[in-house]
Design a protein around this motif. Structure first.
Motif, PDB file in Angstrom:
ATOM      1  N   VAL A   1      -2.608  -2.979 -12.917  1.00  0.00           N
ATOM      2  CA  VAL A   1      -1.944  -2.103 -11.950  1.00  0.00           C
ATOM      3  C   VAL A   1      -2.496  -0.679 -12.073  1.00  0.00           C
ATOM      4  N   ALA A   2      -3.792  -0.599 -12.226  1.00  0.00           N
ATOM      5  CA  ALA A   2      -4.422   0.715 -12.364  1.00  0.00           C
ATOM      6  C   ALA A   2      -4.124   1.610 -11.173  1.00  0.00           C
ATOM      7  N   GLU A   3      -3.871   1.003 -10.001  1.00  0.00           N
ATOM      8  CA  GLU A   3      -3.610   1.797  -8.801  1.00  0.00           C
ATOM      9  C   GLU A   3      -2.285   2.547  -8.884  1.00  0.00           C
ATOM     10  N   LEU A   4      -1.476   2.238  -9.892  1.00  0.00           N
ATOM     11  CA  LEU A   4      -0.195   2.919 -10.044  1.00  0.00           C
ATOM     12  C   LEU A   4      -0.266   4.056 -11.060  1.00  0.00           C
ATOM     13  N   ARG A   5      -1.402   4.306 -11.613  1.00  0.00           N
ATOM     14  CA  ARG A   5      -1.546   5.346 -12.641  1.00  0.00           C
ATOM     15  C   ARG A   5      -2.070   6.639 -12.031  1.00  0.00           C
ATOM     16  N   THR A   6      -1.697   7.735 -12.651  1.00  0.00           N
ATOM     17  CA  THR A   6      -2.224   9.038 -12.237  1.00  0.00           C
ATOM     18  C   THR A   6      -3.193   9.607 -13.267  1.00  0.00           C
ATOM     19  N   GLY A   7      -3.121   9.112 -14.503  1.00  0.00           N
ATOM     20  CA  GLY A   7      -3.972   9.632 -15.568  1.00  0.00           C
ATOM     21  C   GLY A   7      -3.449  10.891 -16.212  1.00  0.00           C
ATOM     22  N   LYS A   8      -2.230  11.302 -15.835  1.00  0.00           N
ATOM     23  CA  LYS A   8      -1.677  12.523 -16.425  1.00  0.00           C
ATOM     24  C   LYS A   8      -1.327  12.306 -17.886  1.00  0.00           C
ATOM     25  N   ARG A   9      -1.584  13.306 -18.688  1.00  0.00           N
ATOM     26  CA  ARG A   9      -1.290  13.230 -20.110  1.00  0.00           C
ATOM     27  C   ARG A   9       0.217  13.394 -20.330  1.00  0.00           C
ATOM     28  N   PRO A  10       0.751  12.800 -21.393  1.00  0.00           N
ATOM     29  CA  PRO A  10       2.185  12.960 -21.676  1.00  0.00           C
ATOM     30  C   PRO A  10       2.504  14.404 -21.997  1.00  0.00           C
TER      31      PRO A  10
ATOM     32  N   THR B   1       0.816  -1.218   0.000  1.00  0.00           N
ATOM     33  CA  THR B   1       0.000   0.000   0.000  1.00  0.00           C
ATOM     34  C   THR B   1       0.848   1.267   0.000  1.00  0.00           C
ATOM     35  N   PRO B   2       1.850   1.396   0.864  1.00  0.00           N
ATOM     36  CA  PRO B   2       2.678   2.609   0.813  1.00  0.00           C
ATOM     37  C   PRO B   2       3.501   2.690  -0.473  1.00  0.00           C
ATOM     38  N   SER B   3       3.823   1.546  -1.070  1.00  0.00           N
ATOM     39  CA  SER B   3       4.553   1.560  -2.340  1.00  0.00           C
ATOM     40  C   SER B   3       3.718   2.228  -3.418  1.00  0.00           C
ATOM     41  N   ALA B   4       2.447   1.851  -3.504  1.00  0.00           N
ATOM     42  CA  ALA B   4       1.557   2.432  -4.508  1.00  0.00           C
ATOM     43  C   ALA B   4       1.365   3.925  -4.272  1.00  0.00           C
ATOM     44  N   GLU B   5       1.266   4.315  -3.007  1.00  0.00           N
ATOM     45  CA  GLU B   5       1.110   5.742  -2.694  1.00  0.00           C
ATOM     46  C   GLU B   5       2.336   6.529  -3.159  1.00  0.00           C
ATOM     47  N   PHE B   6       3.504   5.997  -2.899  1.00  0.00           N
ATOM     48  CA  PHE B   6       4.729   6.667  -3.345  1.00  0.00           C
ATOM     49  C   PHE B   6       4.765   6.788  -4.857  1.00  0.00           C
ATOM     50  N   ILE B   7       4.431   5.711  -5.549  1.00  0.00           N
ATOM     51  CA  ILE B   7       4.469   5.725  -7.018  1.00  0.00           C
ATOM     52  C   ILE B   7       3.536   6.800  -7.557  1.00  0.00           C
ATOM     53  N   ARG B   8       2.328   6.881  -7.030  1.00  0.00           N
ATOM     54  CA  ARG B   8       1.383   7.906  -7.498  1.00  0.00           C
ATOM     55  C   ARG B   8       1.894   9.311  -7.175  1.00  0.00           C
ATOM     56  N   ASP B   9       2.452   9.468  -5.975  1.00  0.00           N
ATOM     57  CA  ASP B   9       2.964  10.790  -5.586  1.00  0.00           C
ATOM     58  C   ASP B   9       4.097  11.253  -6.491  1.00  0.00           C
ATOM     59  N   GLN B  10       4.837  10.304  -7.062  1.00  0.00           N
ATOM     60  CA  GLN B  10       5.971  10.638  -7.918  1.00  0.00           C
ATOM     61  C   GLN B  10       5.595  10.733  -9.392  1.00  0.00           C
ATOM     62  N   GLY B  11       4.312  10.663  -9.690  1.00  0.00           N
ATOM     63  CA  GLY B  11       3.870  10.790 -11.078  1.00  0.00           C
ATOM     64  C   GLY B  11       3.360   9.517 -11.700  1.00  0.00           C
ATOM     65  N   GLY B  12       3.336   8.428 -10.918  1.00  0.00           N
ATOM     66  CA  GLY B  12       2.807   7.177 -11.423  1.00  0.00           C
ATOM     67  C   GLY B  12       3.723   6.507 -12.427  1.00  0.00           C
ATOM     68  N   ILE B  13       3.216   5.409 -12.993  1.00  0.00           N
ATOM     69  CA  ILE B  13       4.031   4.710 -13.990  1.00  0.00           C
ATOM     70  C   ILE B  13       4.268   5.583 -15.213  1.00  0.00           C
ATOM     71  N   GLU B  14       3.459   6.619 -15.372  1.00  0.00           N
ATOM     72  CA  GLU B  14       3.668   7.556 -16.475  1.00  0.00           C
ATOM     73  C   GLU B  14       5.026   8.258 -16.375  1.00  0.00           C
TER      74      GLU B  14
ATOM     75  N   GLY C   1       1.302  -5.924 -20.962  1.00  0.00           N
ATOM     76  CA  GLY C   1      -0.010  -5.342 -21.182  1.00  0.00           C
ATOM     77  C   GLY C   1      -0.404  -4.211 -20.269  1.00  0.00           C
ATOM     78  N   GLN C   2       0.564  -3.590 -19.593  1.00  0.00           N
ATOM     79  CA  GLN C   2       0.241  -2.506 -18.665  1.00  0.00           C
ATOM     80  C   GLN C   2       0.675  -1.140 -19.195  1.00  0.00           C
ATOM     81  N   TRP C   3       1.099  -1.075 -20.425  1.00  0.00           N
ATOM     82  CA  TRP C   3       1.471   0.190 -21.063  1.00  0.00           C
ATOM     83  C   TRP C   3       1.316   0.007 -22.567  1.00  0.00           C
ATOM     84  N   SER C   4       0.998   1.078 -23.255  1.00  0.00           N
ATOM     85  CA  SER C   4       0.808   0.995 -24.696  1.00  0.00           C
ATOM     86  C   SER C   4       2.136   1.148 -25.434  1.00  0.00           C
ATOM     87  N   TRP C   5       2.396   0.267 -26.410  1.00  0.00           N
ATOM     88  CA  TRP C   5       3.583   0.409 -27.243  1.00  0.00           C
ATOM     89  C   TRP C   5       3.562   1.719 -28.023  1.00  0.00           C
ATOM     90  N   ASP C   6       2.357   2.232 -28.292  1.00  0.00           N
ATOM     91  CA  ASP C   6       2.256   3.506 -29.017  1.00  0.00           C
ATOM     92  C   ASP C   6       2.871   4.660 -28.239  1.00  0.00           C
TER      93      ASP C   6
END
Length: 632
Positions: free
Chosen positions: A196-205, A114-127, A141-146
């Motif tokens: 791993v949707a919990e690691l995403r922030t939804g921020k645009r590139p 749980t704290p790992s996921a919070e840190f990842i989101r706070d740092q901008g997520g997998i994005e 399958g957790q990121w688009s090749w595009d």
């Protein structure tokens, strides 16, 4: 910064410490003659190993459980992971560890995740993770090749004089990039059984950069390459994929590896697999089996732990161990040194490799780092091997002299135009490669460095070549690259202590007087950075923040590096040296070794670090030996 460490032996003398250290190395030598300490790094190796095995369909419950146990053991108290012990939390390392633990069966709401996921989101997520982390996420399958940079396999067709050809990249980078061109072109997906949707922030590139900047130009190039990749019929691409496969297969080593290091190894296995090579194909089968040889299993109270070495260093460790033993007074005729000599001589490389692209007329020679890496001998290992072998004599004098002479000639030919030496290639300095959008992690070129250049200069001086053009130019390179404060930057070891510890002995061996202002400035810098406990240490954050230069908890290897420089500078009777020697003697273990819980080796400055487990023994032994026996 200081570190309070209980004394192992309050009455140990330097001579006692030497005897104990010699005994330690005698017990640690393999019957074949070599030494090899573990080469430890961070948990990305283990996380990516699990993802690779998932992708190939060969992940076993046992491997998943044991690797997960290791990854959890390396988690920081705040739920994150770092790239080195005691270092700050790292986003990409934490992302890869989180996904690997989920793959091993840990629930997303586990208290340690749980704290790992919070840190990842706070740092901008997998994005915000590095490109290589997002490549692994795309594979499962957790990121688009595009949304990843395009790597065209047509790179293998570019001639060596054309910008951005594969030989503009360092050897470790080119061996990674070529298979990645295959992977990113075929864009495979083997989904995870979870999201791993919990690691995403939804921020645009980020928006497109200004076109006339490097970032903007390469971003536009990437857009064009994505469009090119979607052409319905592309015979050039088909030919490029075939050529890439041949390029990869030609560089597989005898132990199944590629370059003896993890990144090109795993991507080469993936590339061949995606090109239709089955898992039982000899090349793929050997590659997977070779990874098992880099796997360490350790039984603990919590169960078996499984971890992967990023690399192995037997040639390097053996050369350093031989030098340490000779410095400590062991006779060249000692049976363990004779066996080590025989083993090293069998590791000489007499075949051409990629280095011939820049030096086509140079005869092969030299030594590599690993058990099997004939394609990539390196100048650093070769210099250290020569420094060790040349001190050995009968009964193999002629055989030794032949290997030494060939190695010296090869090293002289590998000097770069500016007078310095890079590790694997000459003149590998094309900074344009660093501007590419996928080069956001680790060094991708191999320019000359102070530590490597110093080792070659020290070797040339030992061979009586101080008056040669190569040695004079090397010395001048070192003088030109001294930092304003008197230290030198360390490319392959942490950091300014390592660089200074390598350069001062080289300069004095090459004839620079100990009274020279350059040497005195280095001595002053080392004295100013001695810790209150008498040792030296340098935190790896010095690669990003100059305020950390020469600052950190004392370690045996870094203390020894400082002492080697000070002894070479004629400081044997100084209080600074006396206190450093006392620090080493007081902290030696009863078995003759030393403890070192810090990483003091460097893979990629600022990004990837290593702990050479034999450093904590060989360098203190050399320093104490030179102190006791009056050598420098």
């Amino acid at each position: 910064m200081t570190q309070t460490v209980p004394r192992a032996s309050a009455t140990a003398t330097p001579a006692d410490a030497l005897a104990a250290g010699i005994g330690f190395l005698r017990r640690e030598q393999d019957r074949a003659g070599w030494w090899k300490g573990e080469l430890a790094t961070n948990v990305t190796m283990d996380a990516e190993d699990l993802l690779l095995r998932h992708f190939l369909g060969i992940l076993t419950p046992q491997a998943a459980e044991e690797s997960a146990r290791w990854i959890r053991s390396q988690q920081r108290a705040d739920g994150t992971w770092a790239t080195f012990p005691g270092g700050p939390a790292d986003l990409s390392t934490t992302v890869e560890a989180f996904v690997a633990l989920r793959l091993a069966g840990d629930p997303a709401d586990a208290p340690w995740l749980t704290p790992s996921a919070e840190f990842i989101r706070d740092q901008g997520g997998i994005e915000a993770a590095r490109v290589f982390t997002r490549i692994w996420l795309a594979l499962v399958g957790q990121w688009s090749w595009d949304d990843l940079p395009n790597l065209p396999p047509e790179l293998v067709f570019l001639p060596s004089w054309f910008p951005l050809n594969v030989y503009d990249f360092a050897c470790w980078a080119r061996q990674t990039i070529v298979p990645l061109t295959v992977v990113s072109t075929l864009r495979p997906v083997r989904p995870l059984p979870f999201d791993v949707a919990e690691l995403r922030t939804g921020k645009r590139p980020p928006k497109t950069r200004t076109p006339w900047t490097w970032d903007g130009m390469f971003q536009n190039l990437d857009t064009a390459l994505h469009a090119y990749a979607k052409l319905p019929f592309n015979p050039i691409r088909k030919a490029a994929l075939k050529q890439a496969a041949e390029w990869i297969l030609a560089r597989q080593e005898a132990d199944g590896s590629w370059g003896g290091i993890q990144p090109p190894w795993v991507y080469s296995i993936l590339a061949l697999h995606l090109l239709g090579y089955p898992l039982d194909h000899p090349a793929v089968k050997a590659g997977i089996a070779g990874l098992d040889g880099f796997t360490i299993r350790e039984e603990t109270d919590q169960g078996w732990l499984r971890r992967l070495e990023a690399c192995q260093s037997p040639v390097w460790d053996t050369a350093l161990a031989m030098t340490a033993l000779l410095d400590a007074g062991v006779s060249a005729g000692d049976e363990m040194l004779v066996r080590a000599t025989d083993w090293l001589l069998g590791e000489e490389i007499r075949v051409p490799g990629d280095w011939t692209v820049r030096r086509p007329s140079l005869a092969p020679g030299g030594f590599a780092f690993e058990f099997a890496n004939d394609g990539y001998p390196d100048t650093d290992d070769t210099a250290e091997v020569v420094l060790a072998l040349r001190r050995m004599g009968k009964p193999d004098h002629l055989r030794i002299r032949g290997a030494v002479d060939r190695s010296v000639a090869w090293l002289e030919g590998m000097q770069s135009r500016d007078g310095g030496w890079g590790a694997f290639d000459a003149d590998n300095t094309q900074v344009l490669t660093t501007k590419l959008s996928f080069c956001d992690f680790g060094a991708v070129i191999d320019p000359p460095s102070a530590d490597v250049t110093a080792h070659v200069v020290e070797m040339l001086a030992a061979e009586g070549k101080t008056g040669t053009r190569e040695c004079r130019r090397g010395v001048q390179w070192l003088l030109d690259h001294q930092e304003d404060d008197g230290s030198w930057f360390g490319r392959w070891g942490a950091n300014y202590v390592y660089g200074t510890g390598a350069v001062v002995p080289a300069l004095t061996a090459a004839g620079i007087p100990r009274s020279s202002p350059r040497v005195r400035r280095a001595v002053r810098w080392l004295a100013e950075h001695q810790n209150a406990d008498g040792g030296w240490g340098e935190d790896l954050r010095s690669y990003r923040d100059r305020e950390w230069a020469g600052r950190g908890d004392s370690t045996p290897s870094q203390t020894a590096w400082a002492l080697l420089a000070l002894l070479a500078a004629g400081e044997r009777e100084s209080e600074v040296v006396t206190r450093g020697v006392e620090w080493l003697c007081a902290r030696q273990r009863p078995d003759g070794g030393w403890d070192e819980d810090k990483h003091t080796g460097t893979g990629f400055p600022g990004d990837f670090y290593l702990s050479y487990h034999l450093y904590r023994v060989v360098f203190p032994l050399s320093a104490l030996g030179r102190y006791v026996r009056g050598g420098s």
